[in-house]
Scaffold this motif. Structure first.
Motif, PDB file in Angstrom:
ATOM      1  N   GLY A 196       0.812  -1.242   0.002  1.00 35.24           N
ATOM      2  CA  GLY A 196       0.164   0.008   0.123  1.00 35.24           C
ATOM      3  C   GLY A 196       0.957   1.261   0.053  1.00 35.24           C
ATOM      4  O   GLY A 196       0.598   2.283  -0.629  1.00 35.24           O
ATOM      5  N   ALA A 197       1.954   1.330   0.853  1.00 31.96           N
ATOM      6  CA  ALA A 197       2.954   2.463   0.914  1.00 31.96           C
ATOM      7  C   ALA A 197       3.502   2.576  -0.486  1.00 31.96           C
ATOM      8  O   ALA A 197       3.696   3.723  -0.824  1.00 31.96           O
ATOM      9  N   ARG A 198       3.772   1.671  -1.157  1.00 29.27           N
ATOM     10  CA  ARG A 198       4.682   1.531  -2.352  1.00 29.27           C
ATOM     11  C   ARG A 198       3.683   2.299  -3.404  1.00 29.27           C
ATOM     12  O   ARG A 198       4.123   3.033  -4.218  1.00 29.27           O
ATOM     13  N   GLN A 203       1.034   4.074  -2.977  1.00 33.17           N
ATOM     14  CA  GLN A 203       0.982   5.552  -2.613  1.00 33.17           C
ATOM     15  C   GLN A 203       1.942   6.492  -3.054  1.00 33.17           C
ATOM     16  O   GLN A 203       1.877   7.709  -3.577  1.00 33.17           O
ATOM     17  N   LEU A 204       3.461   5.918  -2.568  1.00 33.06           N
ATOM     18  CA  LEU A 204       4.539   6.820  -3.156  1.00 33.06           C
ATOM     19  C   LEU A 204       4.498   6.733  -4.551  1.00 33.06           C
ATOM     20  O   LEU A 204       5.044   8.115  -5.171  1.00 33.06           O
ATOM     21  N   SER A 222       2.182   7.056  -6.538  1.00 35.94           N
ATOM     22  CA  SER A 222       0.918   8.149  -6.964  1.00 35.94           C
ATOM     23  C   SER A 222       1.699   9.447  -6.499  1.00 35.94           C
ATOM     24  O   SER A 222       1.444  10.565  -7.295  1.00 35.94           O
ATOM     25  N   GLN A 223       2.324   9.636  -5.520  1.00 36.03           N
ATOM     26  CA  GLN A 223       2.849  10.934  -5.038  1.00 36.03           C
ATOM     27  C   GLN A 223       3.999  11.236  -5.916  1.00 36.03           C
ATOM     28  O   GLN A 223       4.078  12.520  -6.367  1.00 36.03           O
TER      29      GLN A 223
END
Length: 325
Positions: free
Chosen positions: A68-70, A72-73, A75-76
């Motif tokens: 999930g964090a990957r 999200q990153l 996307s950022q």
């Protein structure tokens, strides 16, 4: 031997995304958010790349991120590449990009080969003494160029940037660099159209035969610092390509990222098509109901108060969108 030494030296080294932006920007003649566009285009084309993302905390401990964090990153990263900033929850631009991207990164031994496979150039800070090769004017030939030594095919874009690197325009920055790039791109295209340089399509990108590029440069007096592969290897590569299209071993080729405004305009046109609207005949909505523009705005959900409106108006001005008559 040198490759083995480099792997040994790279083992365990961590590089932050912010450092990578600088190294990519130096090679690709790009400012920081454009460099982020080059970087993010590689894992977007090959999602296996996000498996190597790591975070480094204040005490220096390096840890993997969950999926999930990957995502999200990713996307950022795309947001920063497109708009040059990150945003607060209320849509206000903030200064969080550098601190965030300084905490996140990769092990060097993972990211450098991955970027090379996707045709993203990087100027490594430790490369200056690794090879004595020079351009005719005495300048060092950087490692991101030498990485293409012996390759049978080189992308049209990469061949153009290598040619520029051998000229006095090598240090020119945007927007002047764009004029230089298109001039050399046109020259290479002319060589292809005159059948001086053989071309094929691999992974959806135009690829040029390295031996032909080298011969073309020699005929025209252009500096070409690379060694082309042996003729028999080129013949094998050509046979494999013509027989089966893109070879299984051929890396994916990442296109040069669109400039920020061009990307925004393309995204609006893409969403219009997905929603079933003719961009040159946009229907007017009944009074009191949201129109096509509002529908597209909601779908894209861009941060920033004016980004969408400015892109929409550019499309109108260029007559790429129009109301129904």
């Amino acid at each position: 031997m040198r490759d083995a030494e480099n792997r040994s030296k790279d083992s365990g080294q961590f590089i932050s995304l912010w450092e990578l932006f600088g190294q990519i920007g130096q090679a690709e003649t790009a400012i920081v958010y454009e460099a982020a566009g080059y970087l993010v285009s590689a894992p977007e084309a090959d999602l296996t790349g996000i498996n190597d993302i790591r975070s480094r905390d204040a005490s220096g401990v390096i840890l993997p991120l969950d999926m999930g964090a990957r995502l999200q990153l990713l996307s950022q990263l795309r947001l920063f590449a497109d708009q040059g900033t990150l945003f607060d929850a209320d849509g206000t631009p903030n200064d969080d990009a550098q601190p965030l991207f300084e905490r996140i990164g990769f092990y060097v031994e993972d990211i450098y080969p991955f970027l090379l496979r996707h045709d993203v150039a990087v100027v490594r800070p430790d490369e200056m003494d690794s090879d004595s090769r020079r351009f005719p004017d005495g300048r060092h030939v950087p490692g991101w160029i030498r990485a293409y030594d012996g390759k049978a095919w080189i992308s049209h874009y990469r061949a153009t940037t290598i040619l520029i690197a051998g000229t006095s325009d090598a240090g020119v920055q945007s927007p002047a660099y764009d004029d230089v790039f298109w001039k050399w791109k046109a020259a290479v295209t002319d060589g292809v159209e005159r059948t001086e340089i053989a071309a094929t399509t691999i992974s959806g990108k135009q690829m040029l035969l390295h031996t032909d590029i080298r011969s073309w440069c020699a005929r025209h007096g252009y500096a070409w610092p690379l060694e082309a592969p042996a003729a028999e290897l080129v013949a094998v590569a050509a046979d494999e390509t013509s027989a089966g299209g893109a070879r299984a071993s051929e890396p994916g080729i990442t296109p040069r990222p669109l400039q920020q405004q061009a990307f925004q305009e393309q995204e609006i046109l893409r969403v219009l098509a997905e929603l079933g609207h003719d961009p040159l005949s946009l229907r007017k909505s009944p009074a009191g109901q949201p129109g096509v523009k509002a529908e597209v705005r909601k779908t894209l959900n861009w941060q920033g108060s004016t980004t969408f409106d400015k892109a929409w108006e550019r499309l109108r001005r260029n007559k790429e969108i129009a109301d129904a008559r």
